[in-house]
Design an enzyme around this catalytic site. Structure first.
Site, PDB file in Angstrom:
ATOM      1  N   LYS A 110      -1.561  -1.974  15.013  1.00 32.61           N
ATOM      2  CA  LYS A 110      -0.976  -0.907  14.189  1.00 32.61           C
ATOM      3  C   LYS A 110      -1.402  -1.106  12.738  1.00 32.61           C
ATOM      4  O   LYS A 110      -0.963  -2.059  12.094  1.00 32.61           O
ATOM      5  CB  LYS A 110       0.548  -0.928  14.244  1.00 32.61           C
ATOM      6  CG  LYS A 110       1.117   0.258  13.463  1.00 32.61           C
ATOM      7  CD  LYS A 110       2.590   0.088  13.129  1.00 32.61           C
ATOM      8  CE  LYS A 110       2.842  -0.300  11.701  1.00 32.61           C
ATOM      9  NZ  LYS A 110       2.368   0.640  10.688  1.00 32.61           N
ATOM     10  N   GLU A 139       0.807   2.484   7.561  1.00 32.60           N
ATOM     11  CA  GLU A 139       0.845   3.960   7.542  1.00 32.60           C
ATOM     12  C   GLU A 139       0.128   4.523   6.315  1.00 32.60           C
ATOM     13  O   GLU A 139      -0.378   5.645   6.329  1.00 32.60           O
ATOM     14  CB  GLU A 139       2.291   4.468   7.607  1.00 32.60           C
ATOM     15  CG  GLU A 139       3.243   3.930   6.534  1.00 32.60           C
ATOM     16  CD  GLU A 139       3.900   2.619   6.930  1.00 32.60           C
ATOM     17  OE1 GLU A 139       3.305   1.862   7.730  1.00 32.60           O
ATOM     18  OE2 GLU A 139       5.003   2.344   6.411  1.00 32.60           O
ATOM     19  N   SER A 181       5.492  -7.977   4.298  1.00 34.20           N
ATOM     20  CA  SER A 181       6.568  -8.537   3.470  1.00 34.20           C
ATOM     21  C   SER A 181       7.407  -9.544   4.272  1.00 34.20           C
ATOM     22  O   SER A 181       7.483  -9.471   5.502  1.00 34.20           O
ATOM     23  CB  SER A 181       7.469  -7.409   2.991  1.00 34.20           C
ATOM     24  OG  SER A 181       8.051  -6.757   4.104  1.00 34.20           O
ATOM     25  N   GLU A 235      10.562  -9.704   4.255  1.00 40.21           N
ATOM     26  CA  GLU A 235      11.674  -8.942   4.832  1.00 40.21           C
ATOM     27  C   GLU A 235      11.322  -8.399   6.222  1.00 40.21           C
ATOM     28  O   GLU A 235      12.065  -8.578   7.190  1.00 40.21           O
ATOM     29  CB  GLU A 235      11.909  -7.784   3.857  1.00 40.21           C
ATOM     30  CG  GLU A 235      13.112  -6.978   4.024  1.00 40.21           C
ATOM     31  CD  GLU A 235      12.970  -5.718   3.138  1.00 40.21           C
ATOM     32  OE1 GLU A 235      12.063  -5.651   2.283  1.00 40.21           O
ATOM     33  OE2 GLU A 235      13.772  -4.813   3.349  1.00 40.21           O
ATOM     34  N   GLY A 274       8.769  -9.390   8.044  1.00 42.57           N
ATOM     35  CA  GLY A 274       8.418 -10.543   8.875  1.00 42.57           C
ATOM     36  C   GLY A 274       9.626 -11.073   9.642  1.00 42.57           C
ATOM     37  O   GLY A 274       9.544 -11.435  10.816  1.00 42.57           O
ATOM     38  N   GLU A 295       2.147 -13.879   8.213  1.00 45.43           N
ATOM     39  CA  GLU A 295       1.584 -14.183   6.883  1.00 45.43           C
ATOM     40  C   GLU A 295       2.319 -13.268   5.921  1.00 45.43           C
ATOM     41  O   GLU A 295       2.155 -12.052   5.965  1.00 45.43           O
ATOM     42  CB  GLU A 295       0.081 -13.944   6.898  1.00 45.43           C
ATOM     43  CG  GLU A 295      -0.629 -14.699   5.789  1.00 45.43           C
ATOM     44  CD  GLU A 295      -0.850 -13.834   4.579  1.00 45.43           C
ATOM     45  OE1 GLU A 295       0.026 -13.862   3.676  1.00 45.43           O
ATOM     46  OE2 GLU A 295      -1.875 -13.134   4.534  1.00 45.43           O
ATOM     47  N   CYS A 340      -0.941 -11.077  -1.629  1.00 46.64           N
ATOM     48  CA  CYS A 340       0.080 -12.098  -1.370  1.00 46.64           C
ATOM     49  C   CYS A 340      -0.313 -13.411  -2.051  1.00 46.64           C
ATOM     50  O   CYS A 340       0.526 -14.269  -2.284  1.00 46.64           O
ATOM     51  CB  CYS A 340       0.279 -12.287   0.121  1.00 46.64           C
ATOM     52  SG  CYS A 340      -1.267 -12.504   0.970  1.00 46.64           S
ATOM     53  N   GLN A 356       5.677   1.576  -4.681  1.00 49.39           N
ATOM     54  CA  GLN A 356       5.208   0.327  -5.283  1.00 49.39           C
ATOM     55  C   GLN A 356       5.100   0.471  -6.804  1.00 49.39           C
ATOM     56  O   GLN A 356       5.436  -0.429  -7.558  1.00 49.39           O
ATOM     57  CB  GLN A 356       3.847  -0.076  -4.699  1.00 49.39           C
ATOM     58  CG  GLN A 356       3.900  -0.489  -3.245  1.00 49.39           C
ATOM     59  CD  GLN A 356       4.632  -1.800  -3.034  1.00 49.39           C
ATOM     60  OE1 GLN A 356       4.575  -2.708  -3.869  1.00 49.39           O
ATOM     61  NE2 GLN A 356       5.341  -1.920  -1.919  1.00 49.39           N
ATOM     62  N   GLU A 365       8.313 -11.316  -6.130  1.00 44.59           N
ATOM     63  CA  GLU A 365       6.922 -10.902  -5.927  1.00 44.59           C
ATOM     64  C   GLU A 365       6.750  -9.530  -6.588  1.00 44.59           C
ATOM     65  O   GLU A 365       7.475  -8.595  -6.263  1.00 44.59           O
ATOM     66  CB  GLU A 365       6.665 -10.802  -4.424  1.00 44.59           C
ATOM     67  CG  GLU A 365       5.223 -10.967  -4.076  1.00 44.59           C
ATOM     68  CD  GLU A 365       4.937 -10.884  -2.584  1.00 44.59           C
ATOM     69  OE1 GLU A 365       5.747 -10.325  -1.824  1.00 44.59           O
ATOM     70  OE2 GLU A 365       3.862 -11.370  -2.203  1.00 44.59           O
TER      71      GLU A 365
HETATM   72  P1  ADP Z   1       4.911  -3.541   2.224  1.00 45.66           P
HETATM   73  O1  ADP Z   1       6.305  -3.766   1.715  1.00 45.66           O
HETATM   74  O2  ADP Z   1       3.878  -4.260   1.459  1.00 45.66           O
HETATM   75  O3  ADP Z   1       4.589  -2.108   2.538  1.00 45.66           O
HETATM   76  P2  ADP Z   1       5.679  -4.084   4.874  1.00 45.66           P
HETATM   77  O4  ADP Z   1       6.072  -5.431   5.329  1.00 45.66           O
HETATM   78  O5  ADP Z   1       6.734  -3.043   4.722  1.00 45.66           O
HETATM   79  O6  ADP Z   1       4.846  -4.300   3.579  1.00 45.66           O
HETATM   80  O7  ADP Z   1       4.569  -3.459   5.825  1.00 45.66           O
HETATM   81  C1  ADP Z   1       3.582  -4.214   6.496  1.00 45.66           C
HETATM   82  C2  ADP Z   1       3.398  -3.626   7.878  1.00 45.66           C
HETATM   83  O8  ADP Z   1       4.610  -3.752   8.590  1.00 45.66           O
HETATM   84  C3  ADP Z   1       3.056  -2.148   7.892  1.00 45.66           C
HETATM   85  O9  ADP Z   1       2.115  -1.892   8.922  1.00 45.66           O
HETATM   86  C4  ADP Z   1       4.391  -1.508   8.214  1.00 45.66           C
HETATM   87  O10 ADP Z   1       4.287  -0.240   8.850  1.00 45.66           O
HETATM   88  C5  ADP Z   1       4.970  -2.523   9.176  1.00 45.66           C
HETATM   89  N1  ADP Z   1       6.424  -2.452   9.349  1.00 45.66           N
HETATM   90  C6  ADP Z   1       7.354  -1.973   8.486  1.00 45.66           C
HETATM   91  N2  ADP Z   1       8.592  -2.045   9.026  1.00 45.66           N
HETATM   92  C7  ADP Z   1       8.453  -2.594  10.255  1.00 45.66           C
HETATM   93  C8  ADP Z   1       9.351  -2.959  11.308  1.00 45.66           C
HETATM   94  N3  ADP Z   1      10.661  -2.728  11.218  1.00 45.66           N
HETATM   95  N4  ADP Z   1       8.846  -3.531  12.421  1.00 45.66           N
HETATM   96  C9  ADP Z   1       7.531  -3.773  12.535  1.00 45.66           C
HETATM   97  N5  ADP Z   1       6.632  -3.445  11.589  1.00 45.66           N
HETATM   98  C10 ADP Z   1       7.066  -2.869  10.463  1.00 45.66           C
END
Ligand code: ADP
Length: 512
Positions: A204, A207, A258, A260, A262, A280, A314, A361, A411
């Site tokens: 995936k 987006e 992120s 969060e 992760g 990561e 990162c 952002q 961050e």
């Molecule tokens: P950022 O805050 O830098 O956008 P994210 O951690 O939100 O980073 O996004 C990194 C990836 O994780 C993206 O592909 C995003 O769509 C995906 N993502 C966001 N929320 C979830 C979730 N609840 N479960 C799995 N993947 C997610």
């Protein structure tokens, strides 16, 4: 003949990097659908979502929006491709490596197209997309291509009449969820070792930036990977991402993003089927400049370390600790650098800084800049958006930053350089380590003893001495503490994508 980063050893002739080509103007985006079984599919829901050029804020195109039913379909395809006796499972290891090399060849052929797409979708300078992102992708495929037929088990001495050995086997269907800051590179860091070890994959992309991943789908088909080996489902985190992390038939997941999210990925993995997880995540990386450092080098590396990729890394050098004797001079020269940083149209070859990825952002960075001003840091330059220019932010330097300020703790993921002062090594070790993160650290000194002492004391997965962002396909990368689990790249990555099976044979000593 010189070998650079193992390129020669990995089947590639010693080559000069190509000259920077012109970006491809009016590039038609051909691949916008879900890629399953080497075919392009519409989403089951019929929904699409738009992807934007952050530089112009214009819509580039619409992409099919996946959801759980599309992930199920992709996993079915990946499972079928992984069945015992399937074309992919029957392929010998050398041929698997050859497919990875051929994929790297096609990326070299289409490098300008891929770099153009990456710049359109992320706003990163074309110069960097072409020379850094694409170079990293191609080298990573070639590095893992070389490993495909060298994944060996061991024979293990146990009892006299026993033969014991290990086999390193693929895990099965692997999920990958990637971020928007290095869309293609982060995907390749997962895809290359996964395929090298004989797995199948459901990916995936973020987006905000789905286009290069989908283009790569077309190259996977062209190279001739069997259908179902690689499947790509664009869509959003809470739908596609959550469906991948909680899927009972996905045996492993690799995530970059992120901290969060992760945590959510790890939770979903454990609630579903205890799939193996590689994470990561974020970083608040110390960059330590000692008084005896080559100051020109330190200033330039710290500058590139924090401003590269619009600060959206990162690995960003977002806590620069400078020893008090050279503090003022370091700040003075850093401000000079920041003021000269060419910000603008990412397709202009002179540009080093483009726009931030999106409004969310952009707002977050400006809010953190305001917090720095309000909490008493000294704004040396920048400190605001570039007027009338959408998502562009001026390169910003803060001095007189202290550990308790938000810009020293959170961050930022933007073009903001917080510079702190330190008095001695023991003090800076303690301060550098007082964070939940532990991704990278950098040290600038001419004293080898000091460098090695710091390298062993700093709690981070990577330590750079007199350099920054020195990443190689051959060297493992990953975090300590809340910066992640597991390692990408290098030989260590193979362990993330294989199961170890122990085979024990008891010999019949009555019947020699
Ligand atoms: P950022 O805050 O830098 O956008 P994210 O951690 O939100 O980073 O996004 C990194 C990836 O994780 C993206 O592909 C995003 O769509 C995906 N993502 C966001 N929320 C979830 C979730 N609840 N479960 C799995 N993947 C997610």
């Amino acid at each position: 003949m010189a070998t650079t980063n193992g390129a020669l050893e990995n089947g590639q002739l010693d080559r000069k990097p190509p000259a920077l080509p012109r970006p491809i103007h009016n590039l038609e985006v051909k691949f916008t659908k879900i890629f399953i079984n080497n075919d392009w599919h519409e989403s089951k829901s019929g929904k699409k979502f738009a992807t934007y050029n952050p530089s112009t804020l214009e819509k580039i195109c619409e992409v099919e929006e996946g959801d759980k039913p599309d992930v199920d379909k992709a996993v079915e395809a990946a499972q079928a491709a992984f069945q015992r006796g399937s074309p992919w499972r029957r392929l010998d290891a050398l041929s698997r490596g050859r497919l990875l090399h051929q994929l790297a060849d096609l990326m070299e052929r289409d490098r300008a197209i891929l770099a153009t797409l990456e710049t359109m979708d992320t706003g990163k300078p074309f110069l960097h997309a072409f020379f850094i992102d694409l170079e990293g992708c191609i080298k990573t495929f070639r590095y893992f291509a070389g490993w495909a037929d060298k994944i060996q088990g061991r024979t293990i001495p146990t009892d006299d009449n026993v033969v014991c050995f290990t086999r390193h086997e693929p895990i099965g269907v692997c999920g990958a969820i990637t971020p928007w800051n290095f869309p293609l590179l982060m995907l390749v860091w997962k895809l290359a070792p996964a395929l090298c070890c004989g797995n199948t994959v459901v990916l995936k992309p973020a987006e905000q930036t789905p286009l290069t991943a989908l283009y790569l789908g077309s190259l996977i088909k062209e190279v001739g990977f069997p259908p179902g080996v690689v499947n790509i489902v664009p869509g959003f985190g809470p739908t596609v991402g959550a469906a991948i992390s909680s899927h009972p038939q996905i045996n492993k997941i690799a995530f970059t993003g992120s901290t969060e999210v992760g945590k959510l990925v790890k939770e979903a993995a454990s609630r579903s089927n205890l799939k193996r997880v590689t994470l990561e995540l974020g970083g608040k990386n110390p960059c330590i400049v000692c008084a005896d450092a080559d100051l020109d080098l330190a200033v330039e590396c710290a500058h590139q370390g924090v401003f590269f990729n619009q600060g959206q890394c990162c690995t960003a050098a977002s806590r620069v600790f400078v020893e008090e004797q050279v503090y003022s001079e370091f700040v003075r020269r850093s401000v000079e650098y920041a003021k000269k940083r060419p910000v603008g149209d990412p397709f202009d070859a002179k540009t080093e800084q483009g726009p931030q990825i999106d409004q969310k952002q952009f707002d977050k960075i400006l809010e953190l800049i305001e917090s720095g001003k309000n909490e008493g840091a000294k704004l040396e330059c920048g400190g605001s958006a570039i007027e009338d220019r959408g998502l562009f932010i001026k390169p910003t330097v803060f001095s007189e930053v202290t550990d308790n300020m938000r810009i020293a703790k959170e961050e930022i993921f933007g073009p903001v350089q917080p510079i702190l002062k330190f008095k001695n090594i023991e003090e800076v070790i303690k301060r550098a380590n007082s964070t939940d993160y532990g991704l990278t650290a950098a040290i600038f000194t001419k004293n080898l003893d000091k460098a090695l002492k710091l390298a062993s004391a700093l709690e981070s997965g990577t330590v750079w001495i007199n350099c920054y962002n020195a990443l190689y396909a051959q060297a493992p990368f990953g975090g300590f503490k809340m910066s992640g689990n597991g390692r990408e790249l290098g030989e260590y990555a193979l362990a993330e994508y294989t199961e170890v099976k122990t085979v024990t044979i008891k010999l019949d000593d009555k019947n020699p």
